[in-house]
Design an enzyme around this catalytic site. Structure first.
Site, mmCIF file in Angstrom:
data_model
loop_
_atom_site.group_PDB
_atom_site.id
_atom_site.type_symbol
_atom_site.label_atom_id
_atom_site.label_comp_id
_atom_site.label_asym_id
_atom_site.label_seq_id
_atom_site.Cartn_x
_atom_site.Cartn_y
_atom_site.Cartn_z
ATOM 1 N N GLY A 143 0.836 -1.315 -0.037
ATOM 2 C CA GLY A 143 -0.083 -0.023 0.054
ATOM 3 C C GLY A 143 0.817 1.247 0.047
ATOM 4 N N GLY A 203 1.438 0.662 -5.290
ATOM 5 C CA GLY A 203 0.271 -0.304 -4.965
ATOM 6 C C GLY A 203 -0.761 0.492 -5.136
ATOM 7 N N HIS A 223 23.194 6.174 0.187
ATOM 8 C CA HIS A 223 22.895 7.870 0.142
ATOM 9 C C HIS A 223 24.096 8.414 0.667
ATOM 10 C CE1 HIS A 223 20.757 11.493 0.806
ATOM 11 N NE2 HIS A 223 20.059 11.122 -0.258
ATOM 12 N N ARG A 274 24.122 10.535 -6.435
ATOM 13 C CA ARG A 274 24.343 10.010 -4.963
ATOM 14 C C ARG A 274 25.699 8.890 -5.142
ATOM 15 N NH1 ARG A 274 17.881 9.134 -3.552
ATOM 16 N NH2 ARG A 274 17.527 11.240 -3.428
ATOM 17 N N HIS A 306 20.366 3.114 0.985
ATOM 18 C CA HIS A 306 19.180 3.793 0.953
ATOM 19 C C HIS A 306 18.243 3.083 -0.025
ATOM 20 C CE1 HIS A 306 16.672 7.172 0.569
ATOM 21 N NE2 HIS A 306 16.992 7.559 -0.462
ATOM 22 N N ARG A 316 20.157 5.347 -9.057
ATOM 23 C CA ARG A 316 18.946 6.323 -9.281
ATOM 24 C C ARG A 316 19.291 7.609 -8.801
ATOM 25 N NH1 ARG A 316 15.490 8.018 -5.847
ATOM 26 N NH2 ARG A 316 15.743 6.937 -4.006
ATOM 27 N N LEU A 358 9.957 8.294 -6.555
ATOM 28 C CA LEU A 358 8.517 8.722 -6.487
ATOM 29 C C LEU A 358 7.725 8.446 -7.757
ATOM 30 C CD1 LEU A 358 8.614 11.556 -3.516
ATOM 31 C CD2 LEU A 358 8.377 9.262 -3.410
#
Lengths: 248, 584
Positions: free
Chosen positions: B10, B14, B235, B284, B351, B385, B391
């Site tokens: 969730g 999801g 990170h 990063r 991370h 990434r 996000l």
């Protein structure tokens, strides 16, 4: 210098069984918080009497005070265990579960009612659909800053615990969902459905059950202006009620 | 439409997939280990990337695409990444319409900030709690569909295994109520895993405690391919804690924070010196290796420890409050100093996993009917990434996987209702038997201590700098832990509310995935993105421009490799000391 920190924990195997107190001594380390102490108990579940016991059950997840999971009563105050630093607490440290929610085990409670209440008050923006309709309404930075303060509610339950009107004899939904109505109703799109939320707040267990004790605003770890929202919605529901009555 | 789809997880991916399914009238069971509002997505701080160009800097989706591919050191398949980047601005608009409280410009438009590996301000943000704000909005939309009766939530339930039919297709999930430990089987036409990353394999990381990767591990152990496991992002900035390494958002640097240590008695801004083109805004992996070099090789860390200063004391305190309050609060609460007045002390921490379940461009794993989206799959980030891309990847994958799972389940010739009940009963019985065996474990080992040992080995040997000797020794250690696992004692607690038992089960998943990560790293003899081997310091496209694919066998992971889709941008050398070449 090594020293031990004493934890006095109210435990209960399940809702039917009797609660009991168990004490643990945890070797101190710098920046120790309550969660880290409970993790030490997991690794070595031995109480102060030297008896091997079951590890203490508690809820946690993010450990940085944004998820709300690890809320419990620490030295009499409802707060998150992750941000409860031992250096800032009086010892021994007393841990107990929240009392306004059904107990699961030890420090774990079931806060489902808080999510159900969000559903009751229809705390969402009614968008037409997820298809591309371009940007949302423009918002001034000032309005955004006010709304952002409300949108940080992590449904932790501190305000419910502090509120005298939330108890086993009352159906009061508590301060948190009222602030969410304020948030949704202040949004330009959300405002289009504001009456539905006001109606929901005027139902049984709604805003009329607030006794204005003002404990909630002091209890909120995110400093959400809960009483301001409650006052605003008190006015809004009153006007809405009068208007409805006049239009009968 | 009689079918059913199960969404496991969730978080952002999801919830978005649930919304896309419910919008089509599809009934969905949503299974989440924690109430959705408490998912790990809440920890995302800095923001969400989209080339909205609201600062008039001339940003474009092509630039965002190129930065992402370049930042990922060319390991990501380019077609899905391009699709994601092109959808990103409309995703922002959608989230905006859902009422996310993004920061605004004076004129009322969406404000943007810069994050690492980019020359443009393209990160839309809500203070420094963007993930929290996004997930709340999606959770609200799902609640609306719940109210309409389309979605049934099972919060505080866990996936134990998937159900596979005789053809090997996924036909449902065996799940468990975490309160009672009651096991149930949910038959379905398709299952979507959106279960997040496996950071808990390292124990100390920026991840939440639920991020054990167990759902991905259980799928892997049932035949799902796991891809690029060795790519784990470290990170550059976190603060220490025995229970967690708390993230200090990259947006601190994006909004003007500077990284330095003392050298010859004076502040030395080593990132600015070494990477003049990007300065503190390098990606990063680059920042983390630089910090590692300064602290470990040059021994210049703060107080001789592996720490550097992250400094915002020169910034306007009002701007800090407006944009960075969420993260500054965390520092103040857990460390006790005010970052507005005293430079923060931070250090690198595990991370994010770029690797995850292998999926095709429709987000389907190699198991028909089993889909994956979000950090639990491997598709969008390559070897490293970029900040702000997790996000958008999670939400975008949700927008893809929902409709694809819908199409799949409606195109099935045989629905789960046509299958023999015995198939589902057997799947459930298997888990019931496994649970009984877990309860019977009464040996001497403590599962939490074994976990700690695993984490120490993984942090020491499978993070910033990797050597083949150490990787092999680590794999042997993991196998030793797997032996000792058999001697775990789970105590004699009852089933109700029991937390040791599920943890012990997850630990096996973590050990299994730890081998995938460690051996994947061992085999990959090159340096690319977050994967760095001093013995093989260069990227080797000839041999290693390939996706790693691990398949479970009883004797450990079996590796194979597949070529990477480079259909839009030709791989070129990645460097941040000079400006990136233009590719259009």
């Amino acid at each position: 210098m090594s020293k031990d920190v004493k934890f006095v924990i109210k435990r209960r195997a399940n809702p039917q069984s009797a609660p009991y107190i168990e004490e643990f001594l945890i070797p101190y380390f710098p920046k120790m918080n309550v969660v880290a102490a409970l993790m030490e108990i997991q690794k070595n579940p031995v109480n102060t009497k030297g008896e091997r016991t079951t590890p203490v059950a508690w809820d946690c997840n993010c450990l940085e005070e944004v998820c709300g999971a690890c809320t419990m009563v620490i030295n009499g105050q409802a707060r998150q265990a992750c941000s409860a630093l031992v250096d800032q607490l009086t010892q021994p440290i007393y841990l107990a579960p929240l009392t306004k929610f059904p107990l699961v085990q030890d420090l774990v409670v079931d806060r489902k009612v808080m999510f159900d209440n969000l559903r009751k008050v229809k705390a969402w923006i009614e968008i037409d659909g997820t298809h591309d309709m371009g940007p949302g309404p423009r918002v001034s930075p000032k309005v955004q800053e006010q709304a952002y303060a409300l949108s940080k509610c992590m449904t932790c339950g501190c305000c419910m615990e502090a509120c005298p009107n939330v108890n086993s004899k009352s159906k009061f939904i508590g301060p948190a969902p009222i602030a969410q109505v304020d948030l949704m109703n202040s949004h330009p799109t959300g405002a289009l459905q504001r009456e539905r939320r006001l109606e929901a707040l005027m139902n049984e267990g709604g805003i009329a059950d607030c006794g204005n004790a003002q404990n909630c605003i002091k209890a909120c770890p995110k400093e959400i202006p809960l009483t301001r929202s409650i006052a605003r919605l008190n006015r809004a529901t009153t006007f809405f009620g009068i208007k409805g009555w006049l239009n009968k | 439409m009689s079918g059913k789809v199960i969404v496991i997880g969730g978080g952002l991916a999801g919830l978005m997939s649930v919304i896309k399914l419910a919008e089509r009238g599809q009934k969905v069971d949503l299974v989440s280990l924690v109430p959705c509002k408490r998912s790990h997505s809440v920890c995302a701080q800095g923001g969400i990337n989209a080339a909205v160009n609201t600062k008039g800097e001339g940003d474009s989706t092509w630039e965002h695409f190129d930065d992402t591919i370049y930042g990922g050191d060319f390991l990501a398949n380019q077609t899905p990444v391009k699709n994601m980047i092109e959808a990103a601005p409309s995703i922002i608009n959608l989230m905006d319409r859902m009422g996310v409280q993004f920061n605004r410009t004076p004129e009322g438009f969406l404000d943007v900030r810069r994050l690492g590996g980019a020359k443009y301000s393209r990160t839309v943000f809500a203070g420094a709690t963007t993930g929290q704000q996004l997930i709340y909005a999606l959770d609200e939309q799902v609640r609306r569909y719940e109210d309409e009766g389309l979605v049934t939530r099972y919060e505080e339930w866990e996936l134990l295994s998937i159900v596979r039919d005789e053809e090997g297709c996924c036909r449902g999930a065996v799940v468990q109520d975490m309160k009672s430990l009651e096991i149930q089987v949910f038959p379905a036409d398709a299952v979507i895993l959106a279960t997040g990353g496996p950071g808990m394999i390292y124990v100390r990381s920026t991840n939440s405690t639920i991020n054990t990767g167990f759902a991905a591990a259980t799928a892997y152990m049932q035949g799902a391919t796991y891809a690029n496991g060795e790519f784990v992002q470290i990170h550059p900035s976190a603060i220490p804690g025995r229970d967690k390494l708390r993230l200090m958002s990259e947006s601190i640097r994006g909004d003007g924070g500077r990284v330095w240590v003392y050298k010859d008695g004076k502040p030395w801004y080593f990132l600015e010196e070494w990477y003049p083109a990007y300065g503190n805004m390098v990606p990063r992996d680059i920042a983390t290796r630089a910090i590692f070099k300064v602290c470990v090789d040059m021994k210049l860390g703060v107080d001789g420890e592996n720490k550097v200063y992250l400094d915002i004391t020169h910034l306007d305190p009002h701007e800090i409050d407006r944009k960075l309050a969420g993260v500054v609060d965390i520092y103040e609460k857990f460390i006790g100093d005010d970052p507005r007045k005293v430079p923060m002390e931070t250090f690198p921490a595990v991370h994010y996993s770029m690797g995850g379940l292998w999926v095709d461009f429709n987000q389907m794993t190699n198991i028909p009917g089993l889909f994956a989206a979000g950090e639990c799959e491997y598709q969008y980030h390559g070897a490293n990434r970029l900040g702000g891309n997790s996000l958008v990847a999670a939400i975008y994958a949700g927008t893809v996987v929902g409709p694809k799972a819908f199409e799949y389940s409606n195109g099935l010739k045989q629905h789960y209702t046509d299958l023999p009940l015995a198939l589902f009963e057997r799947a459930k019985e298997r888990e019931v038997a496994k649970q009984k065996a877990l309860f019977a474990m009464q040996g001497q080992e403590n599962p939490y201590k074994l976990h700690q040992e695993l984490g120490e080995w993984m942090v020491n040997n499978v993070t910033v700098v990797r050597n083949n000797n150490q990787l092999l020794t680590t794999d042997q250690k993991i196998q030793e832990l797997m032996e000792r696992y058999k001697n775990i004692g789970v105590g004699n607690g009852a089933a109700w509310g029991n937390q040791i038992l599920p943890f012990t089960r997850r630990l096996w998943g973590m050990l299994s995935l730890a081998r995938v990560i460690t051996l994947g790293a061992y085999h990959r003899n090159e340096s690319r993105g977050a994967h760095y081997k001093p013995d093989y310091p260069e990227r080797d496209d000839e041999n290693w421009l390939k996706t790693t694919k691990a398949e479970w066998t009883a004797n450990g992971p079996n590796f194979s490799y597949e070529p990477v889709d480079t259909s839009f941008i030709k791989p070129r050398k990645r460097r941040y000391d000079v400006a990136k070449e233009v590719t259009v």
